[in-house]
Design a protein around this motif. Structure first.
Motif, PDB file in Angstrom:
ATOM      1  N   ILE A   9       0.844  -1.208   0.000  1.00 11.89           N
ATOM      2  CA  ILE A   9       0.000   0.000   0.000  1.00 11.89           C
ATOM      3  C   ILE A   9       0.872   1.249   0.000  1.00 11.89           C
ATOM      4  O   ILE A   9       0.617   2.204  -0.737  1.00 11.89           O
ATOM      5  N   SER A  35      -7.251  -0.290   5.420  1.00  8.76           N
ATOM      6  CA  SER A  35      -8.176   0.612   4.734  1.00  8.76           C
ATOM      7  C   SER A  35      -7.915   2.065   5.142  1.00  8.76           C
ATOM      8  O   SER A  35      -7.870   2.965   4.292  1.00  8.76           O
ATOM      9  N   ASP A  36      -7.722   2.294   6.435  1.00 13.13           N
ATOM     10  CA  ASP A  36      -7.412   3.641   6.926  1.00 13.13           C
ATOM     11  C   ASP A  36      -6.072   4.139   6.373  1.00 13.13           C
ATOM     12  O   ASP A  36      -5.939   5.303   6.004  1.00 13.13           O
ATOM     13  N   ALA A  38      -4.670   3.244   3.536  1.00 16.21           N
ATOM     14  CA  ALA A  38      -4.873   3.553   2.119  1.00 16.21           C
ATOM     15  C   ALA A  38      -5.545   4.915   1.959  1.00 16.21           C
ATOM     16  O   ALA A  38      -5.164   5.702   1.075  1.00 16.21           O
ATOM     17  N   LYS A  39      -6.515   5.219   2.821  1.00 21.38           N
ATOM     18  CA  LYS A  39      -7.174   6.537   2.771  1.00 21.38           C
ATOM     19  C   LYS A  39      -6.176   7.643   3.093  1.00 21.38           C
ATOM     20  O   LYS A  39      -6.112   8.657   2.391  1.00 21.38           O
ATOM     21  N   SER A  44      -6.940   4.859  -1.526  1.00 17.41           N
ATOM     22  CA  SER A  44      -8.053   3.975  -1.160  1.00 17.41           C
ATOM     23  C   SER A  44      -8.865   3.535  -2.378  1.00 17.41           C
ATOM     24  O   SER A  44      -9.458   2.455  -2.363  1.00 17.41           O
ATOM     25  N   ASP A  45      -8.859   4.326  -3.435  1.00 17.70           N
ATOM     26  CA  ASP A  45      -9.577   3.940  -4.650  1.00 17.70           C
ATOM     27  C   ASP A  45      -8.825   2.876  -5.446  1.00 17.70           C
ATOM     28  O   ASP A  45      -9.373   2.291  -6.378  1.00 17.70           O
TER      29      ASP A  45
END
Length: 169
Positions: A9, A35-36, A38-39, A44-45
């Motif tokens: 990531i 997920s956090d 990646a944001k 995240s997309d």
């Protein structure tokens, strides 16, 4: 944690190519953390959490590159399966994985903590479809010893050695 998805990531954020995605099959306790992350890194997309899958071999055939950045691994059959589909690996250089990945020939083996190394290897494969294509046959050939028929022959040889040739019994 030992699967080390975080390093990919982070590498994805360094590559900054909207056409490069990282799909993670499986489920585990770090999903929210990843997920956090990646944001936070703005990717995240491009990080897709697939959850539990039974069609992993089909996913390999849809991929151009497979990432296998584990910090520690036994044999690591996921890498063998990807290579059997002709997909080059961007993997860690730990024991188990090094039993089948050939750095520079079937992919690239990198220190599990080297975000820049993963980013460079992914970029090299993304930017060079000819390199990916040339690695395809090498990947398939490199995993031949792990095919079930070969593994069974090795096991039979071990049994014969221990028990003696059945013609001698």
């Amino acid at each position: 944690e030992r699967k080390n998805h975080e390093v990919i990531i982070r590498a994805l954020a360094k590559i900054n190519n909207p056409d490069v995605y990282y799909a993670i099959a499986g489920k585990g306790p770090l999903k929210d953390y990843l997920s956090d992350l990646a944001k936070k890194l703005g990717v995240s997309d491009r990080v897709i959490f697939l959850g539990f899958r039974t069609d992993v071999f089909e996913l390999y055939h849809a991929a151009d590159i497979s990432a296998f950045p584990s910090k520690i691994e036994g044999l690591g059959l996921a890498g063998v399966e990807a290579m059997a589909a002709g997909v080059p690996l961007v993997s860690s250089n730990v024991h188990g994985i090094l039993d089948y990945v050939i750095d520079g020939k079937t992919g690239f083996a990198i220190d599990p903590k080297d975000v820049d190394g993963y980013a460079e290897a992914i970029k090299k494969l993304v930017d060079n479809p000819e390199l990916r294509a040339s690695m395809k046959e090498d990947c398939i050939a490199a995993v031949a010893p792990f095919e079930i028929s070969n593994a069974l022959n090795v096991m039979w040889d071990i049994y014969r050695e221990i028990l003696g040739d059945k013609n001698e019994c």
